[in-house]
Design a protein around this motif. Structure first.
Motif, PDB file in Angstrom:
ATOM      1  N   LEU A 135       0.836  -1.198   0.000  1.00 52.24           N
ATOM      2  CA  LEU A 135       0.000   0.000   0.000  1.00 52.24           C
ATOM      3  C   LEU A 135       0.874   1.252   0.000  1.00 52.24           C
ATOM      4  O   LEU A 135       0.649   2.210  -0.740  1.00 52.24           O
ATOM      5  N   ARG A 136       1.901   1.185   0.811  1.00 49.17           N
ATOM      6  CA  ARG A 136       2.844   2.290   0.925  1.00 49.17           C
ATOM      7  C   ARG A 136       3.510   2.544  -0.433  1.00 49.17           C
ATOM      8  O   ARG A 136       3.647   3.678  -0.876  1.00 49.17           O
ATOM      9  N   ALA A 137       3.877   1.467  -1.084  1.00 50.85           N
ATOM     10  CA  ALA A 137       4.535   1.599  -2.390  1.00 50.85           C
ATOM     11  C   ALA A 137       3.592   2.257  -3.401  1.00 50.85           C
ATOM     12  O   ALA A 137       4.013   3.095  -4.204  1.00 50.85           O
ATOM     13  N   GLY A 138       2.304   1.872  -3.330  1.00 49.43           N
ATOM     14  CA  GLY A 138       1.328   2.462  -4.246  1.00 49.43           C
ATOM     15  C   GLY A 138       1.155   3.946  -4.000  1.00 49.43           C
ATOM     16  O   GLY A 138       1.169   4.763  -4.925  1.00 49.43           O
ATOM     17  N   LEU A 139       1.037   4.301  -2.728  1.00 49.38           N
ATOM     18  CA  LEU A 139       0.901   5.716  -2.397  1.00 49.38           C
ATOM     19  C   LEU A 139       2.168   6.470  -2.759  1.00 49.38           C
ATOM     20  O   LEU A 139       2.124   7.580  -3.271  1.00 49.38           O
TER      21      LEU A 139
ATOM     22  N   ASN B 292       2.108   7.437  -6.295  1.00 50.88           N
ATOM     23  CA  ASN B 292       1.259   8.604  -6.538  1.00 50.88           C
ATOM     24  C   ASN B 292       1.980   9.894  -6.163  1.00 50.88           C
ATOM     25  O   ASN B 292       1.959  10.874  -6.903  1.00 50.88           O
ATOM     26  N   TYR B 293       2.629   9.880  -5.015  1.00 53.14           N
ATOM     27  CA  TYR B 293       3.250  11.111  -4.550  1.00 53.14           C
ATOM     28  C   TYR B 293       4.513  11.452  -5.335  1.00 53.14           C
ATOM     29  O   TYR B 293       4.857  12.620  -5.468  1.00 53.14           O
ATOM     30  N   ASP B 294       5.176  10.440  -5.864  1.00 53.08           N
ATOM     31  CA  ASP B 294       6.304  10.735  -6.757  1.00 53.08           C
ATOM     32  C   ASP B 294       5.794  11.481  -7.989  1.00 53.08           C
ATOM     33  O   ASP B 294       6.435  12.407  -8.498  1.00 53.08           O
ATOM     34  N   ARG B 295       4.635  11.033  -8.453  1.00 49.30           N
ATOM     35  CA  ARG B 295       4.005  11.706  -9.590  1.00 49.30           C
ATOM     36  C   ARG B 295       3.626  13.140  -9.210  1.00 49.30           C
ATOM     37  O   ARG B 295       3.791  14.071  -9.984  1.00 49.30           O
TER      38      ARG B 295
ATOM     39  N   VAL C 115      -5.229  16.920 -10.019  1.00 52.81           N
ATOM     40  CA  VAL C 115      -5.466  15.611  -9.386  1.00 52.81           C
ATOM     41  C   VAL C 115      -5.383  14.502 -10.437  1.00 52.81           C
ATOM     42  O   VAL C 115      -4.793  13.445 -10.206  1.00 52.81           O
ATOM     43  N   GLN C 116      -5.960  14.789 -11.603  1.00 56.92           N
ATOM     44  CA  GLN C 116      -5.976  13.799 -12.691  1.00 56.92           C
ATOM     45  C   GLN C 116      -4.582  13.398 -13.154  1.00 56.92           C
ATOM     46  O   GLN C 116      -4.411  12.371 -13.798  1.00 56.92           O
ATOM     47  N   GLN C 117      -3.600  14.226 -12.859  1.00 55.51           N
ATOM     48  CA  GLN C 117      -2.252  13.929 -13.339  1.00 55.51           C
ATOM     49  C   GLN C 117      -1.454  13.031 -12.406  1.00 55.51           C
ATOM     50  O   GLN C 117      -0.440  12.476 -12.795  1.00 55.51           O
ATOM     51  N   TRP C 118      -1.910  12.910 -11.153  1.00 56.33           N
ATOM     52  CA  TRP C 118      -1.058  12.152 -10.234  1.00 56.33           C
ATOM     53  C   TRP C 118      -1.763  11.068  -9.433  1.00 56.33           C
ATOM     54  O   TRP C 118      -1.121  10.099  -9.037  1.00 56.33           O
TER      55      TRP C 118
ATOM     56  N   LEU D  19      -3.190   8.258  -9.585  1.00 57.41           N
ATOM     57  CA  LEU D  19      -3.493   7.275 -10.625  1.00 57.41           C
ATOM     58  C   LEU D  19      -3.156   5.832 -10.281  1.00 57.41           C
ATOM     59  O   LEU D  19      -3.569   4.925 -10.995  1.00 57.41           O
ATOM     60  N   GLY D  20      -2.415   5.624  -9.212  1.00 63.06           N
ATOM     61  CA  GLY D  20      -1.995   4.252  -8.959  1.00 63.06           C
ATOM     62  C   GLY D  20      -0.961   3.807  -9.975  1.00 63.06           C
ATOM     63  O   GLY D  20      -0.148   4.601 -10.428  1.00 63.06           O
ATOM     64  N   PRO D  21      -0.969   2.520 -10.334  1.00 64.23           N
ATOM     65  CA  PRO D  21       0.082   2.009 -11.216  1.00 64.23           C
ATOM     66  C   PRO D  21      -0.034   2.538 -12.648  1.00 64.23           C
ATOM     67  O   PRO D  21      -1.073   3.046 -13.040  1.00 64.23           O
ATOM     68  N   ASP D  22       1.048   2.388 -13.379  1.00 61.21           N
ATOM     69  CA  ASP D  22       1.044   2.812 -14.780  1.00 61.21           C
ATOM     70  C   ASP D  22      -0.080   2.121 -15.534  1.00 61.21           C
ATOM     71  O   ASP D  22      -0.397   0.968 -15.272  1.00 61.21           O
ATOM     72  N   GLY D  23      -0.618   2.831 -16.487  1.00 59.66           N
ATOM     73  CA  GLY D  23      -1.666   2.232 -17.300  1.00 59.66           C
ATOM     74  C   GLY D  23      -3.059   2.674 -16.857  1.00 59.66           C
ATOM     75  O   GLY D  23      -4.027   2.499 -17.578  1.00 59.66           O
ATOM     76  N   TRP D  24      -3.138   3.221 -15.660  1.00 65.02           N
ATOM     77  CA  TRP D  24      -4.432   3.705 -15.179  1.00 65.02           C
ATOM     78  C   TRP D  24      -4.551   5.206 -15.414  1.00 65.02           C
ATOM     79  O   TRP D  24      -3.579   5.941 -15.281  1.00 65.02           O
ATOM     80  N   THR D  25      -5.751   5.609 -15.764  1.00 65.14           N
ATOM     81  CA  THR D  25      -6.019   7.040 -15.906  1.00 65.14           C
ATOM     82  C   THR D  25      -7.256   7.377 -15.086  1.00 65.14           C
ATOM     83  O   THR D  25      -7.970   6.490 -14.622  1.00 65.14           O
TER      84      THR D  25
END
Lengths: 108, 163
Positions: free
Chosen positions: A85-89, A92-95, B36-39, B41-47
């Motif tokens: 879960l931490r890795a997933g979050l 997101n935050y890296d993005r 919000v839409q830009q980040w 998103l979870g794993p790659d491939g999801w929008t």
């Protein structure tokens, strides 16, 4: 293979968490566990069964007794799951870091 | 930067993360749908094809995620308190498709040097609900969003927003 649902439901009961806290200070028998909780032995045994299935405790055989102690397996599974879960979050935050870097600095 | 996720008491999950940007930017990135839409998103491939975020008390939240392979799920919620640019309080639930119990979320953005320390504190109705959320609801919701470890560890191609 441990079932994470079983581990979380094992932890989702105050009496069972109290039992785990007691076991954190060392091995105990059903009788010893029943005393502070003012519960019948069968009731404690039911909780122990749940905790055992959840991988949170293990029991050994010593004559007619079956003392319980904590097992790291269940908690490790929870921890591993929290790590996912931490890795997933984290992703997101890296993005979000990149989004922020591209944003105009806010004007006060 | 390192993210800390921990459970607290019987009903809380607390996430902390530091950002290089100031609180105002981080707050806006949480409350502006186009950002919000830009980040988120979870794993790659999801929008996130649908992003409703009305940043005022009583404002609606609706995030819909899709992976382009027929999988999608959504989250709805409401904004409860907005203190620009310091604090957000909202409630949210995943629809899987049945709604999960409400997750009450307080997000605080504090100045930390030139950056921001974000603390997100989730509160579930009770311990059993938190356990269920962690074990199923959140996993189910974030499954699509987060959970696949192989996806998490796969090489990430940054979504280069060449603006």
């Amino acid at each position: 293979m441990l079932n994470l649902d079983a581990t979380f439901s094992g932890l989702a009961d105050p009496t069972r968490r109290a039992i785990l806290s007691r076991l954190a200070s060392g091995e105990a028998t059903v009788l010893e566990l029943a005393k502070p909780f003012k519960m019948s032995q069968p009731a404690v045994s039911r909780h122990l069964k749940v905790l055992e299935t959840a991988g949170l405790i293990v029991r050994r055989v010593e004559g007619t007794k079956r003392p319980c102690r904590l097992s790291g397996e269940g908690l490790a599974a929870v921890d591993e799951w929290l790590n996912v879960l931490r890795a997933g979050l984290a992703r997101n935050y890296d993005r979000l870091d990149r989004v922020l870097a591209e944003m105009q600095p806010p004007t006060e | 930067m390192s993210l800390i996720l921990k459970t607290e008491g019987d009903t809380h999950v607390v996430v902390t993360r530091r950002f290089a940007a100031p609180p105002k930017s981080v707050y806006l990135a949480h409350t502006t749908p186009e950002l919000v839409q830009q980040w988120m998103l979870g794993p790659d491939g999801w929008t996130m094809p649908v992003c409703v975020m009305e940043p005022w008390p009583g404002g609606k939240i609706r995030y819909e995620w899709a992976n382009g392979k027929g999988h999608s799920f959504y989250l709805t919620g409401e904004c409860l308190e907005m203190n620009p640019y310091r604090r957000l309080v909202h409630v949210e639930r995943m629809h899987l498709p049945d709604p999960t119990p409400d997750n009450h979320v307080e997000t605080i953005f504090e100045e930390d040097g030139d950056g921001t320390l974000m603390t997100m504190r989730m509160t579930l109705p009770d311990g059993a609900t938190r356990a269920a959320m962690l074990a199923t609801g959140m996993e189910g919701g974030m499954e699509a969003s987060y959970v696949r470890l192989d996806q998490l560890t796969s090489v990430q191609v940054p979504a280069t927003a060449n603006s």
